[in-house]
Design an enzyme around this catalytic site. Structure first.
Site, PDB file in Angstrom:
ATOM      1  N   HIS A  56      39.243  40.990  34.127  1.00 48.96           N
ATOM      2  CA  HIS A  56      40.181  40.967  35.246  1.00 48.96           C
ATOM      3  C   HIS A  56      39.552  40.290  36.460  1.00 48.96           C
ATOM      4  CE1 HIS A  56      41.236  44.523  32.761  1.00 48.96           C
ATOM      5  NE2 HIS A  56      42.468  44.082  32.949  1.00 48.96           N
TER       6      HIS A  56
ATOM      7  N   ASP B 204      34.890  43.910  29.162  1.00 47.25           N
ATOM      8  CA  ASP B 204      36.238  44.112  28.631  1.00 47.25           C
ATOM      9  C   ASP B 204      36.818  42.826  28.063  1.00 47.25           C
ATOM     10  OD1 ASP B 204      36.190  43.191  31.228  1.00 47.25           O
ATOM     11  OD2 ASP B 204      37.700  44.568  31.994  1.00 47.25           O
TER      12      ASP B 204
ATOM     13  N   HIS C 158      37.438  45.352  42.273  1.00 47.16           N
ATOM     14  CA  HIS C 158      38.819  45.291  42.761  1.00 47.16           C
ATOM     15  C   HIS C 158      38.969  45.853  44.180  1.00 47.16           C
ATOM     16  CE1 HIS C 158      40.346  43.859  38.992  1.00 47.16           C
ATOM     17  NE2 HIS C 158      39.980  44.940  38.331  1.00 47.16           N
TER      18      HIS C 158
ATOM     19  N   ASP D 176      34.069  39.746  34.332  1.00 40.40           N
ATOM     20  CA  ASP D 176      35.006  40.765  33.865  1.00 40.40           C
ATOM     21  C   ASP D 176      36.299  40.100  33.393  1.00 40.40           C
ATOM     22  OD1 ASP D 176      35.383  44.003  34.416  1.00 40.40           O
ATOM     23  OD2 ASP D 176      37.291  42.921  34.520  1.00 40.40           O
TER      24      ASP D 176
END
Length: 341
Positions: A196, A283, A158, A194
């Site tokens: 996200h 995740d 991120h 991931d």
């Protein structure tokens, strides 16, 4: 598979704003402990990182941003703050386009995009060591022409060129990709699996054609980081066509997720890179407390097997995964699926 890791991260554990409350971050030292335990149980060889090359870091991050991260905690304390973590309370919004602030309170908002990510006394040493792990993993992968696992903490995908957020301060996957380029690979692929979207990684390489980026992730209309990760984001300038986003709905299970993975792998094959980076977030697991996909532990070895389509060398970089008890098992499932035995 060789593992590069360090314990310097342990003293970094900050607070975050979650659901209107300040809580201890979901991204905590126990995550790395679980991964270390699981890789040790299958006798993966472990090595420490080499010293971080500052010039490498400056090739993917703005030097002014790096200077901010290095000094943020000291400036926070010098400004009279007594809290355990430095956190922004205001961010530049639409039509707020003035020059960067000069105070630490303003700079925290200027250089971050989310209140899930604060800075403590040991954040910079942990983030720098995480980037050193990524750099070392890239070097070992090139030297051995084989796969290496960078057990990075804090994670990185991120973090953009000049902003932190989503528990990420320095972009470890970008460090690996740039190191692979510097070590002679003309084109490198980054595959982000991931839950996200890797908004920081996309931001760093969005106008470059030598590093292609593919991501499968939760639909950003409903999920963090919200403002990037849509299917129509395909690159700009020299990077036009070098970016692929595959957003997926809440509740996506193994069948649809693996189909999206195959699409991403086919796109990467067509791009013809000579090395690859995997932003390895697990995740996507059905019990992850802050995610909404439904993969099971038994699905992760199949993920690894399908990733064998990537070109050698491959560097796996640890990203998210917050169902701590299963985190290590799921990470090892991917790694052993990729490289059985």
């Amino acid at each position: 598979m060789q593992v590069i890791r360090s314990d310097i991260h342990r003293r970094h554990h900050c607070a975050e704003l979650d659901g209107g409350k300040i809580i201890d971050s979901w991204e905590h030292p126990g995550r790395a402990d679980m991964v270390d335990r699981a890789t040790d149980e299958v006798d993966m060889a472990v090595s420490p990182p080499a010293v971080l090359d500052r010039r490498l870091l400056e090739s993917v991050h703005d030097p002014g941003y790096l200077a901010f991260l290095e000094t943020a905690w000291t400036r926070w304390v010098d400004a009279g703050h007594t809290t355990a973590c430095a956190m922004a309370f205001t961010w530049p919004a639409r039509r707020m386009t003035g020059p960067a602030p000069t105070t630490i309170d303003g700079l925290l908002g200027h250089h971050s995009f989310a209140a899930d990510c604060s800075i403590g006394a040991h954040t910079w040493p942990a983030a720098a060591e995480s980037a050193a792990i990524a750099q070392t993993a890239a070097d070992r992968a090139v030297d051995a022409a084989s796969a290496v696992f960078a057990r990075c903490r804090p994670p990185g995908h991120h973090a953009s060129r000049d902003q932190f957020g989503g528990y990420c301060y320095l972009n470890n996957a970008a460090v690996v990709a740039q190191r692979l380029r510097d070590r002679g690979h003309d084109k490198v692929a980054i595959l982000d699996i991931d839950y996200h979207h890797g908004n920081g990684t996309q931001d760093i390489f969005y106008e470059r054609e030598d590093v292609v980026f593919a991501s499968l992730h939760a639909d950003p209309r409903r999920e963090f980081p919200y403002f990037l990760g849509h299917a129509d984001e395909t690159g700009r300038g020299d990077g036009a066509g070098a970016n692929l986003n595959l957003p997926l709905p809440h509740g996506t299970g193994a069948s649809d997720w693996l189909a999206a993975l195959d699409t991403a792998l086919g796109w990467i094959t067509d791009a013809a890179p000579t090395a690859a980076v995997v932003s390895l977030g697990v995740d996507t697991y059905h019990d992850d407390p802050i995610s909404r996909f439904t993969l099971a532990t038994d699905d992760f070895p199949e993920v690894g097997r399908r990733l064998r389509r990537l070109p050698d060398p491959v560097v796996f970089v640890l990203e998210g995964g917050y169902a701590t008890e299963q985190l290590g098992v799921n990470v090892v499932g991917v790694l052993r699926g990729f490289e059985p035995g």
